[in-house]
Design a protein around this motif. Structure first.
Motif, PDB file in Angstrom:
ATOM      1  N   GLU A   1      77.861 -16.498  32.749  1.00 25.89           N
ATOM      2  CA  GLU A   1      78.760 -15.651  32.037  1.00 25.89           C
ATOM      3  C   GLU A   1      78.164 -14.383  31.538  1.00 25.89           C
ATOM      4  O   GLU A   1      76.973 -14.504  30.933  1.00 25.89           O
ATOM      5  CB  GLU A   1      79.496 -16.481  30.883  1.00 25.89           C
ATOM      6  CG  GLU A   1      80.546 -17.550  31.441  1.00 25.89           C
ATOM      7  CD  GLU A   1      81.550 -17.944  30.186  1.00 25.89           C
ATOM      8  OE1 GLU A   1      81.372 -17.516  29.025  1.00 25.89           O
ATOM      9  OE2 GLU A   1      82.163 -18.850  30.519  1.00 25.89           O
ATOM     10  N   GLY A   2      78.836 -13.332  31.234  1.00 21.04           N
ATOM     11  CA  GLY A   2      78.261 -12.126  30.320  1.00 21.04           C
ATOM     12  C   GLY A   2      78.924 -12.247  28.949  1.00 21.04           C
ATOM     13  O   GLY A   2      80.065 -12.739  29.081  1.00 21.04           O
ATOM     14  N   ALA A   3      78.146 -11.820  28.153  1.00 21.32           N
ATOM     15  CA  ALA A   3      78.819 -12.025  26.701  1.00 21.32           C
ATOM     16  C   ALA A   3      79.932 -11.289  26.396  1.00 21.32           C
ATOM     17  O   ALA A   3      81.066 -11.436  25.924  1.00 21.32           O
ATOM     18  CB  ALA A   3      77.745 -11.865  25.420  1.00 21.32           C
ATOM     19  N   PHE A   4      80.075  -9.714  26.707  1.00 18.24           N
ATOM     20  CA  PHE A   4      81.049  -8.886  26.400  1.00 18.24           C
ATOM     21  C   PHE A   4      81.674  -9.159  25.103  1.00 18.24           C
ATOM     22  O   PHE A   4      82.933  -8.929  25.038  1.00 18.24           O
ATOM     23  CB  PHE A   4      82.033  -9.011  27.635  1.00 18.24           C
ATOM     24  CG  PHE A   4      81.686  -9.001  28.902  1.00 18.24           C
ATOM     25  CD1 PHE A   4      81.458  -9.874  29.775  1.00 18.24           C
ATOM     26  CD2 PHE A   4      80.888  -7.869  29.268  1.00 18.24           C
ATOM     27  CE1 PHE A   4      80.967  -9.667  31.103  1.00 18.24           C
ATOM     28  CE2 PHE A   4      80.384  -7.515  30.610  1.00 18.24           C
ATOM     29  CZ  PHE A   4      80.560  -8.674  31.325  1.00 18.24           C
ATOM     30  N   GLY A   5      80.818  -9.424  24.022  1.00 22.00           N
ATOM     31  CA  GLY A   5      81.596  -9.723  22.779  1.00 22.00           C
ATOM     32  C   GLY A   5      82.243 -10.823  22.387  1.00 22.00           C
ATOM     33  O   GLY A   5      82.964 -10.881  21.807  1.00 22.00           O
TER      34      GLY A   5
END
Length: 97
Positions: free
Chosen positions: A50-54
């Motif tokens: 996954e990517g964090a993207f906040g």
């Protein structure tokens, strides 16, 4: 028949490794993202990138790309990836997953 089963296992290895086991391929994919805020999570028995993207990870956080790079470097050899995957897999299992 054994050769047939072996070949089937080889071609579906990516789905076989998805069931709660951290693998060297998972770590390779994490490093290959190039995104320092990417991470591996375990959710419903599957290891995902996954990517964090906040946002908070969906599932159990295993480690971030930045943590992995600090642990074994940006371009680790196969032995380092395999050893680290085994260590992370043990850590996940000790957490009850």
């Amino acid at each position: 028949m054994d050769a047939e089963n072996t070949n089937a296992a080889d071609t579906s290895s990516s789905s076989a490794q998805r069931f709660g086991r951290v693998t060297a391929d998972d770590l390779r994919r994490l490093l290959a993202t190039g995104q320092p805020d990417a991470y591996l999570v375990l959710e419903e028995g599957q290891i995902r990138l996954e990517g964090a993207f906040g946002s908070e990870p969906q599932g159990m956080l295993i480690l971030s790309r930045a943590e992995l790079a600090a642990r074994i470097g940006e371009d680790p050899d196969a032995a380092a990836l395999t050893e680290t995957a085994a260590e992370l897999d043990t850590e996940v299992r000790l957490r009850g997953a």
